[in-house]
Design a protein around this motif. Sequence first.
Motif, PDB file in Angstrom:
ATOM      1  N   GLY A   1       0.803  -1.293  -0.099  1.00 23.21           N
ATOM      2  CA  GLY A   1      -0.165  -0.204  -0.098  1.00 23.21           C
ATOM      3  C   GLY A   1       0.790   1.336   0.141  1.00 23.21           C
ATOM      4  N   SER A   2       2.047   1.311  -0.194  1.00 21.71           N
ATOM      5  CA  SER A   2       2.949   2.369   0.076  1.00 21.71           C
ATOM      6  C   SER A   2       2.998   3.072  -1.235  1.00 21.71           C
ATOM      7  CB  SER A   2       4.650   1.979   0.342  1.00 21.71           C
ATOM      8  OG  SER A   2       4.990   1.258  -0.794  1.00 21.71           O
ATOM      9  N   ASP A   3       3.290   4.380  -1.590  1.00 21.55           N
ATOM     10  CA  ASP A   3       3.157   5.242  -2.600  1.00 21.55           C
ATOM     11  C   ASP A   3       4.168   4.754  -3.515  1.00 21.55           C
ATOM     12  OD1 ASP A   3       2.723   7.341  -4.066  1.00 21.55           O
ATOM     13  OD2 ASP A   3       3.276   8.992  -2.957  1.00 21.55           O
ATOM     14  N   LEU A   4       3.936   4.280  -5.030  1.00 25.52           N
ATOM     15  CA  LEU A   4       4.718   4.139  -5.665  1.00 25.52           C
ATOM     16  C   LEU A   4       5.135   5.116  -6.563  1.00 25.52           C
ATOM     17  CD1 LEU A   4       2.888   0.862  -6.726  1.00 25.52           C
ATOM     18  CD2 LEU A   4       4.652   1.019  -4.972  1.00 25.52           C
ATOM     19  N   ALA A   5       4.392   6.409  -6.155  1.00 33.28           N
ATOM     20  CA  ALA A   5       4.908   7.565  -7.372  1.00 33.28           C
ATOM     21  C   ALA A   5       6.417   7.926  -7.113  1.00 33.28           C
ATOM     22  CB  ALA A   5       4.048   8.536  -7.202  1.00 33.28           C
ATOM     23  N   LEU A   6       6.871   7.738  -6.069  1.00 35.15           N
ATOM     24  CA  LEU A   6       8.165   8.354  -5.603  1.00 35.15           C
ATOM     25  C   LEU A   6       9.199   7.466  -5.827  1.00 35.15           C
ATOM     26  CD1 LEU A   6       7.354   9.630  -1.826  1.00 35.15           C
ATOM     27  CD2 LEU A   6       7.514  10.794  -4.258  1.00 35.15           C
ATOM     28  N   LEU A   7       8.942   6.291  -6.506  1.00 35.51           N
ATOM     29  CA  LEU A   7      10.128   5.173  -6.943  1.00 35.51           C
ATOM     30  C   LEU A   7      10.418   5.382  -8.262  1.00 35.51           C
ATOM     31  CD1 LEU A   7       8.659   2.073  -5.086  1.00 35.51           C
ATOM     32  CD2 LEU A   7      10.249   3.864  -4.113  1.00 35.51           C
ATOM     33  N   SER A   8      11.743   5.107  -8.690  1.00 37.10           N
ATOM     34  CA  SER A   8      12.084   5.052 -10.082  1.00 37.10           C
ATOM     35  C   SER A   8      11.908   3.734 -10.648  1.00 37.10           C
ATOM     36  CB  SER A   8      13.506   5.235  -9.966  1.00 37.10           C
ATOM     37  OG  SER A   8      14.263   4.000  -9.541  1.00 37.10           O
ATOM     38  N   VAL A   9      12.000   3.675 -11.893  1.00 40.46           N
ATOM     39  CA  VAL A   9      11.672   2.254 -12.816  1.00 40.46           C
ATOM     40  C   VAL A   9      12.714   1.378 -12.321  1.00 40.46           C
ATOM     41  CG1 VAL A   9      11.903   1.329 -14.713  1.00 40.46           C
ATOM     42  CG2 VAL A   9      10.831   3.389 -14.993  1.00 40.46           C
ATOM     43  N   ASP A  10      13.788   1.648 -11.728  1.00 37.27           N
ATOM     44  CA  ASP A  10      14.844   0.501 -11.254  1.00 37.27           C
ATOM     45  C   ASP A  10      14.261   0.160  -9.805  1.00 37.27           C
ATOM     46  OD1 ASP A  10      16.539   0.505 -13.456  1.00 37.27           O
ATOM     47  OD2 ASP A  10      17.817   2.152 -12.540  1.00 37.27           O
ATOM     48  N   GLU A  11      13.901   0.917  -9.159  1.00 40.07           N
ATOM     49  CA  GLU A  11      13.402   0.481  -7.579  1.00 40.07           C
ATOM     50  C   GLU A  11      12.183  -0.198  -7.919  1.00 40.07           C
ATOM     51  OE1 GLU A  11      14.919   4.350  -4.922  1.00 40.07           O
ATOM     52  OE2 GLU A  11      13.172   4.911  -6.430  1.00 40.07           O
ATOM     53  N   LEU A  12      11.078   0.261  -8.562  1.00 39.28           N
ATOM     54  CA  LEU A  12      10.046  -0.852  -9.079  1.00 39.28           C
ATOM     55  C   LEU A  12      10.626  -2.196  -9.468  1.00 39.28           C
ATOM     56  CD1 LEU A  12       7.758   2.056 -10.744  1.00 39.28           C
ATOM     57  CD2 LEU A  12       7.366   0.758  -8.527  1.00 39.28           C
ATOM     58  N   THR A  13      11.429  -2.168 -10.427  1.00 35.00           N
ATOM     59  CA  THR A  13      11.999  -3.490 -10.860  1.00 35.00           C
ATOM     60  C   THR A  13      12.668  -4.304  -9.718  1.00 35.00           C
ATOM     61  OG1 THR A  13      12.474  -2.567 -13.122  1.00 35.00           O
ATOM     62  CG2 THR A  13      13.490  -4.623 -12.405  1.00 35.00           C
ATOM     63  N   GLN A  14      13.158  -3.552  -8.883  1.00 32.81           N
ATOM     64  CA  GLN A  14      13.912  -4.223  -7.639  1.00 32.81           C
ATOM     65  C   GLN A  14      12.575  -4.882  -6.595  1.00 32.81           C
ATOM     66  OE1 GLN A  14      16.185  -1.457  -5.923  1.00 32.81           O
ATOM     67  NE2 GLN A  14      18.041  -1.929  -7.073  1.00 32.81           N
TER      68      GLN A  14
END
Length: 62
Positions: A18-31
């Motif tokens: 449920g955390s906010d994903l808008a602040l993450l980079s594409v690399d962080e999302l992939t991780q």
Amino acid sequence: MSLFDDDRPQKKVAHEIGSDLALLSVDELTQRITLLTEEIARLEAERTRKSASRSAAENLFR
């Protein structure tokens, strides 16, 4: 103090549901996707192991 900052602790990748994903980079999302995929596999393996154990116990007491 060293010339390189190798002594500082590495940030551990974690994910909070449920955390906010808008602040993450594409690399962080992939991780995070990789982390969660590995965790799902671990959970499914444990469920399989426990199901087999439970089935064996049920068959023993029939």
